[in-house]
Design a protein around this motif. Structure first.
Motif, PDB file in Angstrom:
ATOM      1  N   LYS A 180      99.138 -32.209   2.802  1.00 24.75           N
ATOM      2  CA  LYS A 180     100.447 -31.757   2.143  1.00 24.75           C
ATOM      3  C   LYS A 180     100.289 -31.294   0.671  1.00 24.75           C
ATOM      4  O   LYS A 180      99.323 -31.979   0.012  1.00 24.75           O
ATOM      5  N   ILE A 181     100.921 -30.283   0.355  1.00 27.41           N
ATOM      6  CA  ILE A 181     100.809 -29.803  -1.111  1.00 27.41           C
ATOM      7  C   ILE A 181     101.238 -31.348  -2.124  1.00 27.41           C
ATOM      8  O   ILE A 181     100.849 -31.241  -3.170  1.00 27.41           O
ATOM      9  N   GLU A 182     102.022 -32.096  -1.631  1.00 27.42           N
ATOM     10  CA  GLU A 182     102.296 -33.402  -2.460  1.00 27.42           C
ATOM     11  C   GLU A 182     101.103 -34.443  -2.517  1.00 27.42           C
ATOM     12  O   GLU A 182     101.098 -35.083  -3.538  1.00 27.42           O
ATOM     13  N   ASP A 183     100.253 -34.097  -1.777  1.00 27.51           N
ATOM     14  CA  ASP A 183      98.898 -34.781  -2.128  1.00 27.51           C
ATOM     15  C   ASP A 183      98.120 -34.329  -3.434  1.00 27.51           C
ATOM     16  O   ASP A 183      97.236 -35.020  -3.872  1.00 27.51           O
ATOM     17  N   CYS A 184      98.457 -33.273  -3.994  1.00 26.47           N
ATOM     18  CA  CYS A 184      97.925 -33.097  -5.247  1.00 26.47           C
ATOM     19  C   CYS A 184      98.671 -33.831  -6.552  1.00 26.47           C
ATOM     20  O   CYS A 184      99.623 -33.700  -6.757  1.00 26.47           O
ATOM     21  N   THR A 185      97.933 -35.076  -6.914  1.00 24.68           N
ATOM     22  CA  THR A 185      98.368 -35.819  -7.877  1.00 24.68           C
ATOM     23  C   THR A 185      98.646 -35.024  -9.308  1.00 24.68           C
ATOM     24  O   THR A 185      99.143 -35.575 -10.070  1.00 24.68           O
ATOM     25  N   SER A 186      98.188 -33.807  -9.511  1.00 25.30           N
ATOM     26  CA  SER A 186      98.279 -33.193 -10.810  1.00 25.30           C
ATOM     27  C   SER A 186      99.737 -32.573 -10.867  1.00 25.30           C
ATOM     28  O   SER A 186      99.905 -32.222 -11.936  1.00 25.30           O
ATOM     29  N   LEU A 187     100.270 -32.506  -9.610  1.00 27.08           N
ATOM     30  CA  LEU A 187     101.790 -31.926  -9.476  1.00 27.08           C
ATOM     31  C   LEU A 187     102.594 -33.116  -9.303  1.00 27.08           C
ATOM     32  O   LEU A 187     103.544 -33.118  -8.722  1.00 27.08           O
ATOM     33  N   GLY A 188     102.249 -34.357  -9.983  1.00 22.54           N
ATOM     34  CA  GLY A 188     102.812 -35.668  -9.763  1.00 22.54           C
ATOM     35  C   GLY A 188     104.322 -35.471 -10.476  1.00 22.54           C
ATOM     36  O   GLY A 188     104.872 -34.773 -11.150  1.00 22.54           O
ATOM     37  N   ALA A 189     104.877 -36.859  -9.822  1.00 17.83           N
ATOM     38  CA  ALA A 189     106.394 -36.952 -10.410  1.00 17.83           C
ATOM     39  C   ALA A 189     106.605 -37.696 -11.642  1.00 17.83           C
ATOM     40  O   ALA A 189     107.758 -37.339 -12.288  1.00 17.83           O
ATOM     41  N   ASP A 190     105.652 -38.446 -12.112  1.00 19.45           N
ATOM     42  CA  ASP A 190     105.875 -39.181 -13.390  1.00 19.45           C
ATOM     43  C   ASP A 190     106.078 -38.277 -14.518  1.00 19.45           C
ATOM     44  O   ASP A 190     106.918 -38.518 -15.425  1.00 19.45           O
ATOM     45  N   LEU A 191     105.385 -37.125 -14.753  1.00 24.74           N
ATOM     46  CA  LEU A 191     105.524 -36.249 -15.685  1.00 24.74           C
ATOM     47  C   LEU A 191     105.184 -34.983 -15.140  1.00 24.74           C
ATOM     48  O   LEU A 191     104.191 -34.672 -14.423  1.00 24.74           O
ATOM     49  N   SER A 192     106.052 -34.131 -15.441  1.00 27.25           N
ATOM     50  CA  SER A 192     105.876 -32.536 -14.858  1.00 27.25           C
ATOM     51  C   SER A 192     106.315 -31.853 -16.185  1.00 27.25           C
ATOM     52  O   SER A 192     107.210 -31.956 -16.833  1.00 27.25           O
ATOM     53  N   VAL A 193     105.598 -30.419 -16.075  1.00 24.04           N
ATOM     54  CA  VAL A 193     105.865 -29.490 -17.011  1.00 24.04           C
ATOM     55  C   VAL A 193     106.058 -28.227 -16.550  1.00 24.04           C
ATOM     56  O   VAL A 193     105.330 -27.605 -15.469  1.00 24.04           O
ATOM     57  N   GLU A 194     107.210 -27.666 -16.714  1.00 17.28           N
ATOM     58  CA  GLU A 194     107.534 -26.231 -16.285  1.00 17.28           C
ATOM     59  C   GLU A 194     107.637 -25.176 -17.398  1.00 17.28           C
ATOM     60  O   GLU A 194     108.252 -25.774 -18.464  1.00 17.28           O
ATOM     61  N   ILE A 195     106.771 -24.088 -17.380  1.00 13.34           N
ATOM     62  CA  ILE A 195     107.220 -22.946 -18.337  1.00 13.34           C
ATOM     63  C   ILE A 195     107.534 -21.771 -17.677  1.00 13.34           C
ATOM     64  O   ILE A 195     106.936 -21.349 -16.782  1.00 13.34           O
TER      65      ILE A 195
END
Length: 235
Positions: A180-195
């Motif tokens: 699943k897409i959630e398996d990508c730890t680079s899009l993790g929940a601890d720190l997220s950045v949106e621009i």
């Protein structure tokens, strides 16, 4: 924003399909953007901005109905995404982008075979062509249904933190319903950045380092309490 690429041999009808697919998705109420990769460059139709581009590191065009930024170098698609406002991004070409699922546009098996087209990333074949494991689709409406269900976008960092060698391996597993897409730890929940609404991929090491620094800073602020922090920053 989710994305999907349209891949096929030269003159296979990729642009025609992309335009029709964009129209169908827009009629469904989705905001659609497009990106096109070419080896031949783009013709500058505005002669003034073309003249500026010969001497400037970048050119901004502002008109009554459109705006654009032109750079004299390849910035890479991932660096351009914060400028795109859409629900679905259709990418024509870029067969090397293993972090996107793809649609294969084929009437027949090319003489070079299929490997260079990345069939392991394909969610559909547009045309009446039987390729094992890839559903053939003959109508744009059917294809739009698949795009709505199957489009996704990985950050393309190839960090390996998910346990796979690169983003292409994870993307292929997602297409095969083995991940699943959630398996990508680079899009993790601890720190997220949106621009501008686009979530950026962050290497897990950078995530941990940055999150620790921010937590340490927040603990020094008056009124600090544990919980979910929201930080707004103009960049």
């Amino acid at each position: 924003m989710r994305a999907i690429s349209i891949i096929g041999p030269k003159k296979s009808g990729k642009t025609t399909l992309g335009v029709r697919l964009a129209e169908e998705l827009r009629c469904r109420g989705l905001r659609v953007a497009a990106a096109k990769s070419t080896h031949h460059g783009f013709d500058g139709q505005d002669t003034d901005t073309t003249q500026y581009a010969e001497h400037c590191t970048g050119v901004v065009g502002l008109g009554p109905e459109e705006s654009f930024v032109r750079w004299p170098e390849n910035k890479g698609l991932t660096n351009m995404l914060p400028f795109v406002d859409a629900d679905i991004l259709l990418v024509e070409g870029m067969k090397q982008a293993g972090w996107l699922p793809r649609i294969l546009v084929l009437d027949a098996i090319p003489q070079e075979g299929l490997e260079w087209l990345g069939p392991e990333l394909a969610v559909a074949v547009y045309g009446n062509l039987d390729i094992k494991g890839i559903p053939p689709v003959e109508t744009v409406q059917e294809l739009a249904d698949i795009v709505e269900k199957k489009a996704f976008m990985l950050p393309g960092l190839d960090c390996g933190a998910c346990g796979r060698t690169d983003c292409r391996s994870l993307a292929a597993a997602i297409v095969a319903d083995e991940a699943k897409i959630e398996d990508c730890t680079s899009l993790g929940a601890d720190l997220s950045v949106e621009i501008n609404g686009v979530k950026l991929g962050i290497n897990p090491f950078v995530q941990d380092f940055t999150a620790a620094a921010i937590r340490a800073l927040l603990r020094q602020l008056k009124g600090y309490a544990p919980g979910q922090a929201v930080i707004k920053l103009d960049v």
